[in-house]
Scaffold this motif. Structure first.
Motif, mmCIF file in Angstrom:
data_model
loop_
_atom_site.group_PDB
_atom_site.id
_atom_site.type_symbol
_atom_site.label_atom_id
_atom_site.label_comp_id
_atom_site.label_asym_id
_atom_site.label_seq_id
_atom_site.Cartn_x
_atom_site.Cartn_y
_atom_site.Cartn_z
ATOM 1 N N GLU A 1 -18.540 15.219 1.748
ATOM 2 C CA GLU A 1 -19.391 15.356 3.503
ATOM 3 C C GLU A 1 -19.064 14.727 4.271
ATOM 4 O O GLU A 1 -19.311 14.130 5.437
ATOM 5 N N ALA B 1 -16.084 13.288 5.988
ATOM 6 C CA ALA B 1 -16.146 14.108 7.253
ATOM 7 C C ALA B 1 -17.333 13.617 7.606
ATOM 8 O O ALA B 1 -16.668 13.763 8.923
ATOM 9 N N ASN B 2 -18.085 12.754 8.382
ATOM 10 C CA ASN B 2 -18.647 12.179 9.287
ATOM 11 C C ASN B 2 -18.493 11.039 9.424
ATOM 12 O O ASN B 2 -18.539 10.544 10.599
ATOM 13 N N SER C 1 -13.001 11.911 -2.504
ATOM 14 C CA SER C 1 -12.491 12.932 -1.801
ATOM 15 C C SER C 1 -11.111 12.398 -1.211
ATOM 16 O O SER C 1 -10.714 10.690 -1.709
#
Length: 123
Positions: free
Chosen positions: A65, A68-69, A84
């Motif tokens: 998460e 992704a940001n 990730s």
């Protein structure tokens, strides 16, 4: 060991993105190319995977998460609870992941200072 042109370019890009205030060292392993904190190969800042073949990706020790940001133009998928995988269309896409690399370096450095333990990706 002689690095391929793709790996050599990727390492130079990672070092440029991290700038002089976030030094790194690197090593080759059987399955990936490890870029880590100086003198601490167990503290990976990122791992370059498949840079000499198809489907290059970069693994970072950050939750998906967060990645992704930090890198909204590329797909980030979980590679374990604290890791990730950032999928790259080509090895040149590494140029846009600077924010994730800086965050990973900072997280590793902070964890070392706090006496934490390094983690390994699940896949």
């Amino acid at each position: 060991m002689q690095l391929s042109q793709q790996l050599s370019d990727a390492v130079a890009t990672v070092q440029r993105l991290l700038r002089a205030n976030r030094p790194v060292e690197y090593e080759t392993t059987a399955g990936y190319f490890n870029i880590h904190l100086p003198g601490k190969p167990e503290w990976s800042v990122c791992r370059l995977v498949n840079f000499e073949g198809g489907n290059p990706s970069v693994m970072v020790p950050l939750p998906a998460e967060m990645v992704a940001n930090l890198v909204p133009l590329l797909e980030a998928s979980p590679a374990g609870p604290k890791w990730s995988r950032i999928a790259l269309a080509t090895s040149h896409d590494i140029r846009v992941i600077g924010p994730a690399l800086c965050a990973a370096w900072d997280a590793c450095s902070d964890a070392v200072e706090a006496g934490g333990q390094p983690s390994e990706p699940a896949n």
